[in-house]
Design an enzyme around this catalytic site. Structure first.
Site, PDB file in Angstrom:
ATOM      1  N   ASN A   7      99.876  34.765 -64.443  1.00 21.16           N
ATOM      2  CA  ASN A   7     100.853  35.059 -63.406  1.00 21.16           C
ATOM      3  C   ASN A   7     100.113  35.852 -62.330  1.00 21.16           C
ATOM      4  OD1 ASN A   7     102.911  35.998 -61.817  1.00 21.16           O
ATOM      5  ND2 ASN A   7     104.174  36.764 -63.508  1.00 21.16           N
ATOM      6  N   HIS A 184     113.520  32.634 -60.773  1.00 20.30           N
ATOM      7  CA  HIS A 184     113.717  33.062 -62.171  1.00 20.30           C
ATOM      8  C   HIS A 184     114.090  31.875 -63.071  1.00 20.30           C
ATOM      9  CE1 HIS A 184     115.022  37.484 -61.075  1.00 20.30           C
ATOM     10  NE2 HIS A 184     113.703  37.402 -61.235  1.00 20.30           N
ATOM     11  N   ARG A 245     116.100  45.031 -53.416  1.00 20.10           N
ATOM     12  CA  ARG A 245     116.586  44.011 -52.473  1.00 20.10           C
ATOM     13  C   ARG A 245     118.098  44.107 -52.313  1.00 20.10           C
ATOM     14  NH1 ARG A 245     113.721  39.795 -55.908  1.00 20.10           N
ATOM     15  NH2 ARG A 245     111.527  40.059 -55.359  1.00 20.10           N
ATOM     16  N   GLU A 388     109.273  34.775 -70.312  1.00 19.94           N
ATOM     17  CA  GLU A 388     108.835  33.764 -69.346  1.00 19.94           C
ATOM     18  C   GLU A 388     107.452  33.228 -69.687  1.00 19.94           C
ATOM     19  OE1 GLU A 388     110.283  34.945 -65.135  1.00 19.94           O
ATOM     20  OE2 GLU A 388     110.519  36.726 -66.359  1.00 19.94           O
TER      21      GLU A 388
END
Ligand code: ADP
Length: 403
Positions: A7, A184, A245, A388
């Protein structure tokens, strides 16, 4: 088969080395602050038959190529390592943030795929260039490995047009790709499968709302195992209130910031992505400390939590209506997996949708995928830890096995 999951961010590389199909993580770690005056490397060895190691050290890492070389040095070290040659790695699974509308499945990376990725980089200028860098560096480092891209957007490609389009003239979609993509996706897909398995429902007949609450937060409406709507949009800025955010906001606020306060687009971007959300409302994006303040009666913390929870409730209502039938609500990620209070506040007064929590089950310290609804609840409520990296390894393994 050994599969490395990477990642790659603009200044970091996270890695996990799996053996498949047994899904064991034999080593993992992180290179941070790449290109800064001092960088940091963390290396964990977790291979079953070897002594477990957790090493952190500060070192200069010039660029991503240097970072990956240093990771390989750890992986191959006579004492600390788990590999005798980089050739042992047969596949590298890359997390790629944006796949535009070209990718609804993982892709084996050849020259044409790489150039397609470069073409859509304008959609995720902060994220995709780093992923591409990771792919280029890994291709040179692991000559024997098949490079596979797994996209954060892919699971959302089943969303119908009426849900992903913006109500602006069509040319902005047709010529510039302006639409909701959602992110996501790897996490939503993974926890959907875990939840369906836990409930012994065929994933292709499973109807769920998945709620990923970490630093970034998003929700997905899943009908018969396919995503039909999600809360993030063109970028990860849309939807829920997140750590830093804003999530959904009246677009005229941006015009006001620009026209009236004369802020540049860069400043507005920083404001909405880095200084808003829970951080903007309370000064911190760490939900644990906000909950401590909440318990002490701090007004800003109470308002922030009320806003955070209310936004999620609104999306649950909207997605229940979009789905028409609902088997389960699934909580995941840092907050979703760990905060019984937040889960409780979200599910409070959702009896109208047939959602009732069992307080004791919700508050229990149990780990793993678990049900927390009461006996009278018509809808199952689950906590399902996300993973993930494992999902990327699984998808990479599937692609490589098929080819
Ligand atoms: P990221 O999106 O960076 O992967 P995580 O999924 O790790 O984030 O989630 C980070 C968030 O989870 C932080 O706001 C953190 O405070 C919160 N969190 C972690 N543990 C708990 C807990 N026990 N209670 C409440 N919030 C928690």
């Amino acid at each position: 088969m050994k599969i490395l999951v990477l990642n790659t961010g603009s200044s970091s590389i996270k890695f996990q080395l799996f053996t498949m199909p047994d899904q064991a993580v034999i080593a993992s770690g992180l290179v941070e602050k790449i290109g800064e005056e001092m960088s940091a490397i963390r290396y964990n060895r977790t291979a079953e038959n070897l002594e477990h190691l957790d090493i952190k050290h500060e070192v200069l890492v010039r660029d991503h190529a240097d970072g990956l070389t240093q990771v390989v040095t750890f992986l191959m070290d006579d004492e600390k390592g788990v590999l005798s040659s980089p050739k042992e790695i047969l596949a590298v699974g890359h997390r790629v943030v944006h796949g535009g509308d070209q990718f609804s499945q993982p892709a084996v990376i050849e020259e044409d795929i790489l150039s397609q990725l470069k073409q859509i980089s304008y959609l995720a200028p902060l994220h995709n260039p780093a992923c591409i860098k990771g792919i280029e560096v890994a291709t040179e480092t692991f000559e024997n490995a098949t490079q596979v891209a797994v996209f954060d957007t892919a699971f959302h490609q089943s969303i119908p047009e009426h849900a992903y389009r913006f109500a602006i003239p069509s040319e902005y979609y047709e010529e510039h790709g302006l639409r909701s993509y959602g992110f996501h996706g790897t996490s939503h897909r993974y926890v959907m499968k875990q939840a369906a398995q836990h409930l012994e429902i065929d994933p292709e007949q499973f109807n769920a709302i998945t709620i990923h609450l970490g630093n970034g937060c998003s929700m997905a409406a899943i009908k018969n195992g396919k995503c039909i709507d999600t809360s993030m949009g063109l970028t990860p800025l849309g939807g829920l209130i997140m750590g830093t955010r804003s999530g959904d906001i009246d677009p005229s606020v941006l015009l006001f910031l620009s026209d009236h306060l004369e802020m540049s687009t860069k400043e507005i971007d920083q404001l909405l992505n880095k200084k808003s959300g829970l951080k903007g409302l309370t000064g911190t994006n760490d939900l644990r400390s906000i909950l401590d303040q909440y318990d002490k009666g701090d007004k800003a913390a109470q308002l922030a939590i009320a806003m955070y929870v209310y936004r999620i409730k609104k999306y649950i209502g909207a997605y229940a209506a979009a789905l028409g039938e609902l088997d389960a609500l699934v909580f995941t990620a840092g907050v979703g997996e760990n905060s019984a209070i937040i889960r409780n506040l979200i599910c409070e007064d959702l009896g109208i949708l047939g959602i009732e929590l069992d307080n004791a089950k919700n508050a229990s310290n149990q780990t793993g995928t678990r049900s927390i609804q009461s006996e009278i609840s018509k809808v199952s409520v689950l906590v399902a830890p996300t993973n993930e990296e494992l999902e990327i390894a699984l998808q990479t393994f599937e692609v490589v096995s098929a080819t």
